[in-house]
Each structure stands twice: as structure tokens, then as C-alpha cells.
Design an enzyme around this catalytic site. Sequence first.
Site, PDB file in Angstrom:
ATOM      1  N   LYS A 173      66.510  44.552 -10.276  1.00 24.42           N
ATOM      2  CA  LYS A 173      67.147  45.836 -10.059  1.00 24.42           C
ATOM      3  C   LYS A 173      67.234  46.606 -11.380  1.00 24.42           C
ATOM      4  O   LYS A 173      67.162  45.957 -12.421  1.00 24.42           O
ATOM      5  CB  LYS A 173      68.502  45.636  -9.402  1.00 24.42           C
ATOM      6  N   ASP A 202      68.147  40.331  -5.785  1.00 29.75           N
ATOM      7  CA  ASP A 202      69.559  40.733  -5.877  1.00 29.75           C
ATOM      8  C   ASP A 202      70.296  39.411  -6.047  1.00 29.75           C
ATOM      9  O   ASP A 202      70.393  38.623  -5.103  1.00 29.75           O
ATOM     10  CB  ASP A 202      70.010  41.443  -4.599  1.00 29.75           C
ATOM     11  N   HIS A 203      70.785  39.160  -7.250  1.00 24.24           N
ATOM     12  CA  HIS A 203      71.241  37.787  -7.517  1.00 24.24           C
ATOM     13  C   HIS A 203      72.443  37.390  -6.666  1.00 24.24           C
ATOM     14  O   HIS A 203      72.730  36.212  -6.520  1.00 24.24           O
ATOM     15  CB  HIS A 203      71.483  37.571  -9.016  1.00 24.24           C
ATOM     16  N   LYS A 207      73.836  33.385  -4.617  1.00 20.66           N
ATOM     17  CA  LYS A 207      75.109  32.665  -4.793  1.00 20.66           C
ATOM     18  C   LYS A 207      75.358  31.778  -3.582  1.00 20.66           C
ATOM     19  O   LYS A 207      75.220  32.225  -2.438  1.00 20.66           O
ATOM     20  CB  LYS A 207      76.263  33.671  -4.966  1.00 20.66           C
ATOM     21  N   ASP A 260      75.331  50.514  -9.807  1.00 21.23           N
ATOM     22  CA  ASP A 260      75.263  49.187 -10.422  1.00 21.23           C
ATOM     23  C   ASP A 260      75.710  48.077  -9.468  1.00 21.23           C
ATOM     24  O   ASP A 260      75.129  46.995  -9.461  1.00 21.23           O
ATOM     25  CB  ASP A 260      76.142  49.179 -11.684  1.00 21.23           C
ATOM     26  N   HIS A 265      74.575  44.810  -4.568  1.00 26.49           N
ATOM     27  CA  HIS A 265      75.370  43.594  -4.322  1.00 26.49           C
ATOM     28  C   HIS A 265      76.369  43.767  -3.176  1.00 26.49           C
ATOM     29  O   HIS A 265      76.476  42.921  -2.288  1.00 26.49           O
ATOM     30  CB  HIS A 265      76.150  43.195  -5.575  1.00 26.49           C
ATOM     31  N   LYS A 365      85.051  47.807 -13.270  1.00 27.61           N
ATOM     32  CA  LYS A 365      85.062  47.072 -14.541  1.00 27.61           C
ATOM     33  C   LYS A 365      86.479  47.149 -15.099  1.00 27.61           C
ATOM     34  O   LYS A 365      87.215  48.092 -14.809  1.00 27.61           O
ATOM     35  CB  LYS A 365      84.120  47.739 -15.541  1.00 27.61           C
TER      36      LYS A 365
HETATM   37  C1  BG6 Z   1      74.944  42.952 -12.379  1.00 23.24           C
HETATM   38  C2  BG6 Z   1      75.545  44.239 -12.890  1.00 23.24           C
HETATM   39  O1  BG6 Z   1      73.948  43.216 -11.448  1.00 23.24           O
HETATM   40  O2  BG6 Z   1      75.960  42.163 -11.794  1.00 23.24           O
HETATM   41  C3  BG6 Z   1      76.647  43.953 -13.869  1.00 23.24           C
HETATM   42  O3  BG6 Z   1      74.534  45.026 -13.490  1.00 23.24           O
HETATM   43  C4  BG6 Z   1      77.669  43.020 -13.272  1.00 23.24           C
HETATM   44  O4  BG6 Z   1      77.262  45.154 -14.297  1.00 23.24           O
HETATM   45  C5  BG6 Z   1      76.993  41.780 -12.676  1.00 23.24           C
HETATM   46  O5  BG6 Z   1      78.577  42.644 -14.279  1.00 23.24           O
HETATM   47  C6  BG6 Z   1      77.991  40.951 -11.902  1.00 23.24           C
HETATM   48  O6  BG6 Z   1      77.410  39.739 -11.568  1.00 23.24           O
HETATM   49  P1  BG6 Z   1      78.288  38.419 -11.368  1.00 23.24           P
HETATM   50  O7  BG6 Z   1      77.311  37.403 -10.889  1.00 23.24           O
HETATM   51  O8  BG6 Z   1      78.906  38.111 -12.694  1.00 23.24           O
HETATM   52  O9  BG6 Z   1      79.317  38.779 -10.336  1.00 23.24           O
END
Ligand code: BG6
Length: 515
Positions: A173, A202-203, A207, A260, A265, A365
Site C-alpha cells: 500500500k 494489506d498486513h 494477523k 492510511d 485496514h 495516532k
Molecule cells: C500501517 C500504517 O499500514 O499500519 C501505519 O501506515 C500504522 O501508520 C500501521 O501505524 C499499524 O499497523 P499495526 O500492525 O501496528 O497495527
Amino acid sequence: MTQSNPLRAGLRLARTPAPCTLIIFGATGDLTARKLLPALYNLAREGLLPNGFSLVGFGRRPWSDDDFRAIMRQSAEEHSRNKPLNEEVWRNFAEGIFFVGGEFGDDSAFQKLAERLASIDAERGTDGNRLYYLATPPSSFDDIIGQLRHVGLNRSGANPAYPSGWTRIIIEKPFGHDLESALDLNQRVGRAFDEDQVYRIDHYLGKETVQNLLVTRFANTIFEPIWNRRYVDHVQITVAENLGIGSRAGFYEEAGALRDMVTNHMMQLLTLTAMEPPVRFDSESVRNEKVKVLHAIKPLQAAAVDRYTVRAQYGAGSVNGEDVPGYRQEKGVAPDSRTPTYVALKLEIESWRWAGVPFYLRTGKRLAKRVTEIAIEFKRPPLLLFPEIRDDIQPNVLALRIQPNEGITLKFGAKQPGQRMAIQAVNMDFRYGTSFGVAAPEAYERLLLDAMLGDATLFTRRDEVEAQWSIMTPILDRWKEQNGTPLAEYEAGTWGPDDADKFMQQDEGRTWRTL
Ligand code: BG6
């Protein structure tokens, strides 16, 4: 369980991909060091990588293979969840690490890459199977994709010695910054790769707890009958972070919280929560159902954007007892920046299952703590049977905790012991930590392995990305029109702006969950 358990051995065999080479563009960047390399090392350590697995870093630095190996070793040492480094595993793994230096726009560098890949195929038995990973800023995507196409590295069977070798590409992304740019990017990718070669990552989908959402819903019988408008009052999805933007001002100033976190997500969390059971658990069936949810989301027109969204930016404050600067004071942020670092919104899904059930999303954030949760709040009982109970009794809530302290909690009312009729909310808890006692793999481990295996279920399909942007773009457009109006601020370390509470309150007196 021991390694000799036949079931486990069978699963391991089934989950080992064919020998292949992973080529990372942007190999000198942060994502490679913090996420990709540690994930690969962990896979190696668990014996899940195929024999001959090779990793080629491509980047602008004039590094040798050994330079790159040393840097990768450092990142495994620092960021792997398996510490300390296992020397034997590392030695084997490092033998397959190579580096090709060059500019993304340089023909000869890609020729060099093609030759290197062919020699790896011959020497390490990778059979012409290639997985590219675009871990660069999107401004480089065009050059890289164009060059791969130019030298014929985009096709499956690109190495004539291995005509049945496969070629796939993982794209990080952001996939565009609005609908138009996403359509455009998809088109450009589509000129070089067929959709079944493309893995948009999309990580969040990697999870464990996100995957468990599907198991909770579709491998049990007790949840599904109540998972609808008849029983559910509303759904709250929270992705709260206590960190600021760190050193990513350049990226974040352009992106903001909606692009973002929400577009990708949070929409993944929403679609998995709201989707119908797929006909099969395969990539097309699962993704078809997710896309249907996106198509059923009521588009927000300008007036609805004003009513159903809240945005704000963090000011100075204190997080975990430490004073932190406001967003506009962060390094690299414009002193008059209007980039929102907090977003709350309400979405409605126009389907038979969900009509009339609002989905509230919030993310930010520098909030009070890091917590990601999906909470299904149920309707209240149709009448209150106990005359002594004056106060409204609390609703049942099923809370799926994505991170940290992963688990599921069901909240319900119980009679307080005693002669009086008094009701107290109590929790029934499932915790991953206590139930399984093993560390879950990192999201990138699962996703890299799936891409090597050719399983795209946990990746975002072209029409899915476009549908995500169709929902978000009218919001972004409306916000842009309002550029002259002041942006609300919230104190770092709190739960966001007061407006977000008012916004919930105005909607039938609801409140955000206290987390
Ligand atoms: C990323 C965002 O895709 O996901 C970041 O660009 C964010 O801003 C992060 O902090 C959050 O990922 P996780 O796995 O820590 O919840």
C-alpha cells in the site's frame, strides 16, 4: 506437539511452497529491514521456506551480496520474534541472499537482474519461480513495472529453461490516493501482469486474530444466527495507536488517517465482520463476499460527510507519562498542516442483514493506548422484567480484540449475589495467550508464505481496492472543499476530540467503548 506428529508433518508439507526467488525492490528501506527480512528469517527458522529459496535485494546502493547479507543479518537480529539468531539457520538462509544494485529506470540494471535470476535458477534449483515485492514508495512503481515488462520478467515462464515457472508480484500500500489514481495504478499494473499474478498486500489480513474472525463466525454455530439486524444494535471498530507519526512525516502529510488506516485496514475489518458466508474458502469466493459488502455501503454525499465524519489532529500532550509534541511540531510537518491524524465515521450497509445497523469506525495516532478491537453491541431486551432494576441494563457486547492481549470477550448481565435483585455486567473471556500458549506468527510471515503458495485469499483484489476508494473519495473531496475551516485538535494521550463523543451521543445517545 512434537515434530513427529503426522498431522503436523502433513500440514507442514502442504504449506511448503515450491522453490522460488523473492526479489525485493526497495530492499534498502525500512519495510525490508523491520518486517520483510525478519518474517523471512522466521519462516526459515520454522522450516517453512522451500529448499533453494533465494532472496534478491534490488536497490540504488552500490552493495555487494555480502554487504546486503550483513545488513539483513542485523535486521533479523533486531526485529525477529525469534531471538537470539540461530547460527545454523542463518548460515543456510544467508547463502541464498543476493544484491543487484541499480536505478529503477535503468534498462541495464534490469538486464543484470534477469541474468542474475537465471543463474540463481540454474544454481539453486528455483525453477524459474519468481515473486517480486514492490516495497518502494508508489512513485517508483511505474518505473519498476515498466522495466520488468520491458525485459520480459513480468511473464510466467520468463526463464525459457523453465517454461512452467510462475511469476507473481506483491504490491505494498498505498494503492493510489483516491479512486482515480487507484484505477490508473490498477490499469498500469494490469498492462504488465494478469490479475492472478497480483498480490496487493494489506498486513491486517495476515494477523492471526483477523483470520480468526472468519473462524469465529463460520466454524461455530452460535454466533451466526444473531449476527444481523435483528439482534445487533451497532458495531464499533477501533484502531487506536499511541505512537505519533515518527519519521514518516513526508508520507503521512499526504496520506492522513483516512487514507492510511481506514481505506485499507479498517475496511478489511469491516468487510470480514459484515460479509455473508462464502460458498467456499477460496480466494475468489471470499473476496466476492467482501466486495459485495463494499458495494452495499451507502455512499456519503457532502451533507452526510459533514454529519457522519469527524476528523482532528493531535496537539501536544502526554503519552505513558512522557510529554510529546503536537502533530504540527513533528519534524517534517508543515506548521499549518491540516492533515487529520484522527478520524471517526459512521457507515451504513444497505443489505438485508445489516439495514439500520450503523458501523462506527475510529482510528487515531497518539491516542491513550494501542488497541484494535471490533465490538458487536447487541440490542437491549425487549422489556425489563425486574421491577427493582431502575437503571437501564447494559447491552451484551461481543468484543473481538485484534491486538494487543488478543482474545474475545462476551459481556452479559449477571445477578449480583444477595437478597436484592441487582444486575452487574460480567465478562466471559477467551485469551489466545492462555488458551494456546504459543506466539502467533507475524502478519508478514503468513502473507509472504501465501504469496509463494499462490493463495490470494488474504490479499486485496483489484475491484476491492476500487470499491474501497469509491467509498472514501467523496469524503476526501468534501474535506478538501472545507480547507478554509479550522481543524479540531485533541490532546495527545487522550481518546480523541470531543466532537467524536458528541457525534456518537447525537446518534441515539450511543457512546464509544472505554478500552
Ligand atoms: C500501517 C500504517 O499500514 O499500519 C501505519 O501506515 C500504522 O501508520 C500501521 O501505524 C499499524 O499497523 P499495526 O500492525 O501496528 O497495527
